[in-house]
Design a protein around this motif. Structure first.
Motif, PDB file in Angstrom:
ATOM      1  N   SER A  98      11.491  27.713  -0.823  1.00  8.18           N
ATOM      2  CA  SER A  98      11.334  26.304  -0.495  1.00  8.18           C
ATOM      3  C   SER A  98      12.612  25.761   0.153  1.00  8.18           C
ATOM      4  CB  SER A  98      11.033  25.542  -1.797  1.00  8.18           C
ATOM      5  OG  SER A  98      10.435  24.318  -1.513  1.00  8.18           O
ATOM      6  N   VAL A  99      12.442  25.133   1.292  1.00  2.00           N
ATOM      7  CA  VAL A  99      13.599  24.637   2.039  1.00  2.00           C
ATOM      8  C   VAL A  99      13.369  23.191   2.461  1.00  2.00           C
ATOM      9  CG1 VAL A  99      15.192  25.108   3.948  1.00  2.00           C
ATOM     10  CG2 VAL A  99      13.753  26.963   3.060  1.00  2.00           C
ATOM     11  N   VAL A 100      14.357  22.348   2.199  1.00  2.00           N
ATOM     12  CA  VAL A 100      14.311  20.972   2.701  1.00  2.00           C
ATOM     13  C   VAL A 100      14.872  20.988   4.125  1.00  2.00           C
ATOM     14  CG1 VAL A 100      15.302  18.670   2.423  1.00  2.00           C
ATOM     15  CG2 VAL A 100      14.526  19.938   0.417  1.00  2.00           C
ATOM     16  N   MET A 101      14.163  20.357   5.027  1.00  2.00           N
ATOM     17  CA  MET A 101      14.576  20.378   6.427  1.00  2.00           C
ATOM     18  C   MET A 101      15.696  19.375   6.720  1.00  2.00           C
ATOM     19  SD  MET A 101      12.910  22.622   8.336  1.00  2.00           S
ATOM     20  CE  MET A 101      13.598  23.648   7.064  1.00  2.00           C
ATOM     21  N   THR A 102      16.894  19.906   6.923  1.00  2.00           N
ATOM     22  CA  THR A 102      18.018  19.064   7.316  1.00  2.00           C
ATOM     23  C   THR A 102      18.371  19.372   8.767  1.00  2.00           C
ATOM     24  OG1 THR A 102      19.692  20.694   6.754  1.00  2.00           O
ATOM     25  CG2 THR A 102      18.968  19.225   4.979  1.00  2.00           C
ATOM     26  N   ARG A 103      19.277  18.601   9.301  1.00  2.00           N
ATOM     27  CA  ARG A 103      19.724  18.801  10.672  1.00  2.00           C
ATOM     28  C   ARG A 103      20.246  20.236  10.858  1.00  2.00           C
ATOM     29  NH1 ARG A 103      22.561  13.448  12.894  1.00  2.00           N
ATOM     30  NH2 ARG A 103      20.690  12.646  11.856  1.00  2.00           N
ATOM     31  N   GLU A 104      20.777  20.814   9.774  1.00  2.00           N
ATOM     32  CA  GLU A 104      21.298  22.186   9.877  1.00  2.00           C
ATOM     33  C   GLU A 104      20.216  23.236   9.633  1.00  2.00           C
ATOM     34  OE1 GLU A 104      24.799  22.932   7.606  1.00  2.00           O
ATOM     35  OE2 GLU A 104      25.978  21.531   8.809  1.00  2.00           O
ATOM     36  N   SER A 105      19.464  23.068   8.527  1.00  2.00           N
ATOM     37  CA  SER A 105      18.498  24.118   8.183  1.00  2.00           C
ATOM     38  C   SER A 105      17.368  24.207   9.204  1.00  2.00           C
ATOM     39  CB  SER A 105      17.945  23.893   6.767  1.00  2.00           C
ATOM     40  OG  SER A 105      17.226  22.691   6.683  1.00  2.00           O
ATOM     41  N   ILE A 106      17.078  23.117   9.861  1.00  2.00           N
ATOM     42  CA  ILE A 106      15.960  23.106  10.816  1.00  2.00           C
ATOM     43  C   ILE A 106      16.257  24.009  12.014  1.00  2.00           C
ATOM     44  CG2 ILE A 106      16.571  21.232  12.418  1.00  2.00           C
ATOM     45  CD1 ILE A 106      13.784  20.001  11.730  1.00  2.00           C
ATOM     46  N   GLU A 107      17.530  24.342  12.195  1.00  2.00           N
ATOM     47  CA  GLU A 107      17.904  25.253  13.281  1.00  2.00           C
ATOM     48  C   GLU A 107      17.695  26.714  12.892  1.00  2.00           C
ATOM     49  OE1 GLU A 107      18.605  24.399  16.305  1.00  2.00           O
ATOM     50  OE2 GLU A 107      18.558  22.242  15.883  1.00  2.00           O
ATOM     51  N   VAL A 137      23.244  11.033   1.923  1.00  2.00           N
ATOM     52  CA  VAL A 137      23.418  12.053   2.972  1.00  2.00           C
ATOM     53  C   VAL A 137      22.332  11.985   4.049  1.00  2.00           C
ATOM     54  CG1 VAL A 137      24.649  13.671   1.465  1.00  2.00           C
ATOM     55  CG2 VAL A 137      22.145  13.786   1.613  1.00  2.00           C
ATOM     56  N   TRP A 138      21.326  11.164   3.781  1.00  2.00           N
ATOM     57  CA  TRP A 138      20.174  11.141   4.688  1.00  2.00           C
ATOM     58  C   TRP A 138      20.586  10.866   6.130  1.00  2.00           C
ATOM     59  CZ3 TRP A 138      17.791   7.465   7.806  1.00  2.00           C
ATOM     60  CH2 TRP A 138      16.546   7.841   8.318  1.00  2.00           C
ATOM     61  N   GLU A 139      21.438   9.857   6.294  1.00  2.00           N
ATOM     62  CA  GLU A 139      21.770   9.454   7.652  1.00  2.00           C
ATOM     63  C   GLU A 139      22.401  10.593   8.460  1.00  2.00           C
ATOM     64  OE1 GLU A 139      22.382   5.229   7.805  1.00  2.00           O
ATOM     65  OE2 GLU A 139      24.182   5.644   9.005  1.00  2.00           O
ATOM     66  N   SER A 140      23.266  11.367   7.798  1.00  2.00           N
ATOM     67  CA  SER A 140      23.934  12.433   8.551  1.00  2.00           C
ATOM     68  C   SER A 140      23.116  13.727   8.574  1.00  2.00           C
ATOM     69  CB  SER A 140      25.320  12.707   7.955  1.00  2.00           C
ATOM     70  OG  SER A 140      25.190  13.035   6.585  1.00  2.00           O
ATOM     71  N   LEU A 141      22.144  13.863   7.660  1.00  2.00           N
ATOM     72  CA  LEU A 141      21.438  15.141   7.566  1.00  2.00           C
ATOM     73  C   LEU A 141      19.981  15.128   8.026  1.00  2.00           C
ATOM     74  CD1 LEU A 141      22.608  16.751   4.185  1.00  2.00           C
ATOM     75  CD2 LEU A 141      23.266  17.374   6.518  1.00  2.00           C
ATOM     76  N   HIS A 142      19.389  13.930   8.196  1.00  2.00           N
ATOM     77  CA  HIS A 142      17.961  13.964   8.564  1.00  2.00           C
ATOM     78  C   HIS A 142      17.815  14.462   9.996  1.00  2.00           C
ATOM     79  CE1 HIS A 142      17.176  10.507  11.295  1.00  2.00           C
ATOM     80  NE2 HIS A 142      18.249   9.993  10.738  1.00  2.00           N
ATOM     81  N   PRO A 143      16.731  15.190  10.278  1.00  2.00           N
ATOM     82  CA  PRO A 143      16.563  15.793  11.596  1.00  2.00           C
ATOM     83  C   PRO A 143      16.516  14.742  12.712  1.00  2.00           C
ATOM     84  CG  PRO A 143      14.964  16.700  10.046  1.00  2.00           C
ATOM     85  CD  PRO A 143      15.618  15.534   9.370  1.00  2.00           C
ATOM     86  N   THR A 144      16.972  15.138  13.882  1.00  2.00           N
ATOM     87  CA  THR A 144      16.876  14.252  15.040  1.00  2.00           C
ATOM     88  C   THR A 144      15.425  14.238  15.531  1.00  2.00           C
ATOM     89  OG1 THR A 144      17.262  16.030  16.616  1.00  2.00           O
ATOM     90  CG2 THR A 144      19.215  14.875  15.753  1.00  2.00           C
TER      91      THR A 144
END
Lengths: 93, 371
Positions: free
Chosen positions: B162-171, B201-208
């Motif tokens: 299970s993975v939460v999609m962050t700006r980093e993990s989504i890559e 952390v949402w603002e810096s980590l949520h996907p674009t």
């Protein structure tokens, strides 16, 4: 993966609700949950729910359908059962 | 198969019992993930006792709730963890539990493998230790991998990663897919919510928006990747994603927290979305009579989204994401694929946002590897 032979629902055969399935009544019909496949299936009419619950009482699905609906609707219910069969909600007996 | 709107309308009016009931067993946790949606860390002394927990499971069984999603905190920290899940599956209440994997040693893996109707979701936040540990803390990735190795060795069968999609993990989507395949595991991707500590952390980590568009296409091509209906806000991009594609809060979904409080969904642990407590008259009573749940089952006000041609597809998005970013529930989702949410957020930049409650984070700052 080896493709197994296509299994077709035979409405002249006897059927029952699979022992792996839990059925819960809802306003629109019922929810069916298959504990093995972990799949949720929606039964969208109360008639269909009654039919599925009573399948085991009849010698064939056709007889069970005729006990619940008018002949004009027979084919529709064969199709509904066929769809439940492909989701493994029904099993042969 | 396309979305069935008539059935969805029925669901929005609520069901006899939830389809998806999440139960956070404990607020205690041995990790301190930066995005923890339940602000977990310290055990709450008022946590449900073993007896209370078993009574709740009996009630869940009587309501014919097919399975429960167990989380935390780290649920395996509870000493009666196995006793409780075995009590549930014995009554044919399936258990899916989320864990950081730290407690799945060889012995625990063997014991888990012997239980029917059990699904395990092991959380990571990156396809490599560096990426994952930035969120979950040093050493956590290796421990999660050890848990996966142990489950595989014990022939547990198919578990979920299970993975939460962050700006980093989504890559790293393709890497996650390969990792899951290497274990014969299923991949489960969920949305980062600004809930709990996630608000920080949402603002810096949520996907674009561009990343979300890529994720949507990736998921559309892979209907077997599980999402828990997480990304229905992305269905506004075209064909609906797998799932019910609706906000199920209080309608088909709800959350029971470790002290028995019932919230509308796992992502809104806040007084405003509290429906009652199972200690008062039981869970069924909260589910059927709570004023909050009744009002959530009324036809919603589409607000600003009413004039958008995609409202039927995304239903205005996620209530929790709006609430904790300071938006009104009638505003667009902050990650609206057309950017409508961002525009409203920009205007409300100076408004005070709700603070998640309660906070069980550890008081002592936890060392987190630098970025």
């Amino acid at each position: 993966m080896v493709q197994s032979a296509v299994r077709v629902f035979d409405s002249s055969a006897p059927w029952k609700l699979s022992g792996q399935v839990s059925l819960r009544d809802e306003a629109f019909g019922a929810l069916a949950y298959h504990h093995g496949t972990r799949r949720l299936v929606f039964l969208k009419s109360r008639e269909l729910v009654a039919l599925v619950r009573n399948l085991e009482e009849f010698e064939s699905a056709d007889e069970a359908i005729d006990a619940v609906v008018v002949p004009a609707q027979h084919q529709r219910y064969v199709e509904a059962l066929s769809s439940l069969f492909s989701s493994e909600i029904l099993s042969g007996r | 198969m396309g979305a069935d709107f008539s059935l969805r309308n029925r669901f929005e009016r609520g069901l006899a019992a939830p389809i998806c009931l999440t139960w956070e067993l404990t607020y205690a946790c041995n990790l301190a993930c930066t995005h923890c949606l339940s602000s977990s860390g310290r055990r709450d002394p008022m946590e449900l006792s073993t007896k209370e927990a078993k009574d709740l499971i009996d009630e869940i069984a009587a309501m014919q709730i097919f399975y429960i999603n167990i989380g935390g905190g780290e649920p395996m920290i509870r000493r009666d963890f196995f006793e409780l899940i075995e009590h549930a599956v014995r009554q044919k209440v399936g258990v899916k539990f989320s864990t950081n994997g730290t407690r799945i040693d060889e012995e625990a893996a063997e014991r888990l493998a012997a239980i029917d109707y059990l699904d395990i979701q092991i959380s990571i936040d990156g396809a490599d230790a560096a990426t994952s540990d930035r969120i979950r803390g040093a050493g956590s990735y290796d421990q999660a991998r050890r848990a996966m190795d142990n489950l595989k060795a014990a022939n547990f069968g198919q578990f979920k990663i299970s993975v939460v999609m962050t700006r980093e993990s989504i890559e790293q989507l393709d890497e996650f897919e390969a990792l899951a395949a290497s274990y014969g595991a299923e991949l489960r991707l969920t949305r980062l919510r600004p809930s709990g500590r996630g608000v920080d952390v949402w603002e810096s980590l949520h996907p674009t928006r561009e990343q979300n568009r890529r994720l949507y296409q990736w998921l559309l091509d892979r209907p077997n990747v599980l999402t828990g209906d997480s990304f229905f806000h992305l269905s506004a991009l075209g064909d609906p994603l797998e799932g019910l594609n609706l906000c199920g809060a209080g309608r088909v979904v709800c959350l029971i927290d470790p002290v028995g409080e019932v919230y509308a969904c796992p992502f809104v642990i806040h007084d405003e979305f509290k429906a009652g407590n199972v200690r008062d008259a039981g869970f069924a009573d909260v589910w059927t009579t709570s004023n909050l749940f009744q009002s959530l089952r009324e036809p919603g006000n589409p607000g600003a989204c009413g004039s958008c041609g995609s409202y039927d597809a995304c239903r205005g998005g996620c209530m929790a994401a709006k609430f904790f970013t300071g938006l009104e529930l009638t505003d667009p989702d902050p990650e609206c694929v057309f950017g409508h949410g961002e525009a409203v957020l920009e205007k409300k930049r100076l408004t005070i946002r709700p603070t998640p409650s309660p906070d069980h984070s550890k008081r002592v700052p936890v060392a987190i590897t630098s970025r």
